[in-house]
Design an enzyme around this catalytic site. Structure first.
Site, PDB file in Angstrom:
ATOM      1  N   SER A 127       0.824  -1.210   0.000  1.00  0.00           N
ATOM      2  CA  SER A 127       0.000   0.000   0.000  1.00  0.00           C
ATOM      3  C   SER A 127       0.863   1.267   0.000  1.00  0.00           C
ATOM      4  O   SER A 127       1.650   1.474  -0.913  1.00  0.00           O
ATOM      5  CB  SER A 127      -0.936  -0.051   1.221  1.00  0.00           C
ATOM      6  OG  SER A 127      -1.890   0.971   1.187  1.00  0.00           O
ATOM      7  N   HIS A 150      -2.822  -1.684  -4.453  1.00  0.00           N
ATOM      8  CA  HIS A 150      -4.295  -1.711  -4.435  1.00  0.00           C
ATOM      9  C   HIS A 150      -4.838  -0.289  -4.429  1.00  0.00           C
ATOM     10  O   HIS A 150      -4.112   0.671  -4.123  1.00  0.00           O
ATOM     11  CB  HIS A 150      -4.812  -2.498  -3.227  1.00  0.00           C
ATOM     12  CG  HIS A 150      -4.481  -1.885  -1.898  1.00  0.00           C
ATOM     13  ND1 HIS A 150      -5.076  -0.730  -1.434  1.00  0.00           N
ATOM     14  CD2 HIS A 150      -3.616  -2.268  -0.925  1.00  0.00           C
ATOM     15  CE1 HIS A 150      -4.603  -0.427  -0.253  1.00  0.00           C
ATOM     16  NE2 HIS A 150      -3.702  -1.341   0.079  1.00  0.00           N
TER      17      HIS A 150
END
Length: 240
Positions: A127, A150
């Site tokens: 992330s 993501h």
């Protein structure tokens, strides 16, 4: 006799000073995961910055969570930039991600340092850990290291309105723009990996393991602590 007492007194003071230094070093590692490496053959003074666990932002996380607090990291980076004591920075990363704004602030600070920087991904850099990994001048990942790309997510209550989705998109664009400007991956490819539905069974995103992160152009090279330190010494020598 008097001179012997003076020498003994000086030895006691030196020993006490060494003990205090070791105590301060232990506290720095315990509290902030930071340490200065200064005993190398090249005599370079390297600051070791570890980004471990979850990046903590404006909200305080539970005491049971491993966190890296941005209010600890940012002042230290400012000190490193302004001090003659440090020659370079080695960033060790093993993070699940965390607060987007705080992670980006740390990444921007690392990227703007005038002193050489190298990052090393151990375990994972997921992330917001991706901008942190690419913020250094050169990056490494161990063969078993992972990176999860993501879309932006948020916890807590939010209004399901077009303005909210637009805000999500703006944050995501900031992340994509930072990453693509600090490594070889294209913005379009980064977005494609973010929205991939084929790898993570219950979510959107892409998992990259070791060499895959290098092949995608996010990380520069496969390697461990030996290569990371060797590269940082090389960059410091070249900048001298």
């Amino acid at each position: 006799m008097e001179n012997k007492q003076i020498r003994n007194g000086e030895k006691c003071q030196d020993k006490k000073a060494e003990q205090e230094l070791e105590k301060d070093k232990s506290e720095a590692i315990k509290e902030n995961g930071q340490l200065t490496l200064k005993d190398s053959k090249s005599k370079h003074r390297i600051h070791l910055l570890s980004i471990i666990g979850e990046v903590e932002g404006h909200d305080v996380l539970p005491a049971t969570s491993k966190t890296t607090k941005y209010e600890h990291v940012l002042p230290k980076l400012a000190e490193i930039e302004d001090s003659m004591e440090y020659d370079g920075v080695l960033v060790i990363i093993n993070t699940v991600g965390g607060d987007v704004e705080s992670g980006l602030a740390m990444a921007e600070m690392i990227a703007s340092l005038s002193k050489p920087t190298v990052s090393l991904v151990l375990g994972g850099s997921h992330s917001i850990g991706i901008p942190l990994a690419v913020s250094a001048d050169y990056s490494f990942i161990v063969p078993s290291g992972t990176m999860v790309v993501h879309p932006v997510r948020m916890n807590g209550q939010f209004i399901g309105a077009p303005q909210t989705y637009e805000y999500f998109k703006l944050i995501q664009d900031r992340i994509v723009g930072f990453v693509s400007s600090h490594c070889d991956v294209k913005a379009e490819r980064m977005e494609e990996m973010m929205l991939n539905k084929g790898i993570m069974t219950k979510d959107l995103g892409t998992i990259l393991v070791g060499e895959e992160a290098v092949e995608e152009g996010i990380i520069n090279e496969i390697g461990g602590i030996d290569k990371a330190l060797e590269k940082l010494h090389e960059l410091i020598s070249a900048a001298s």
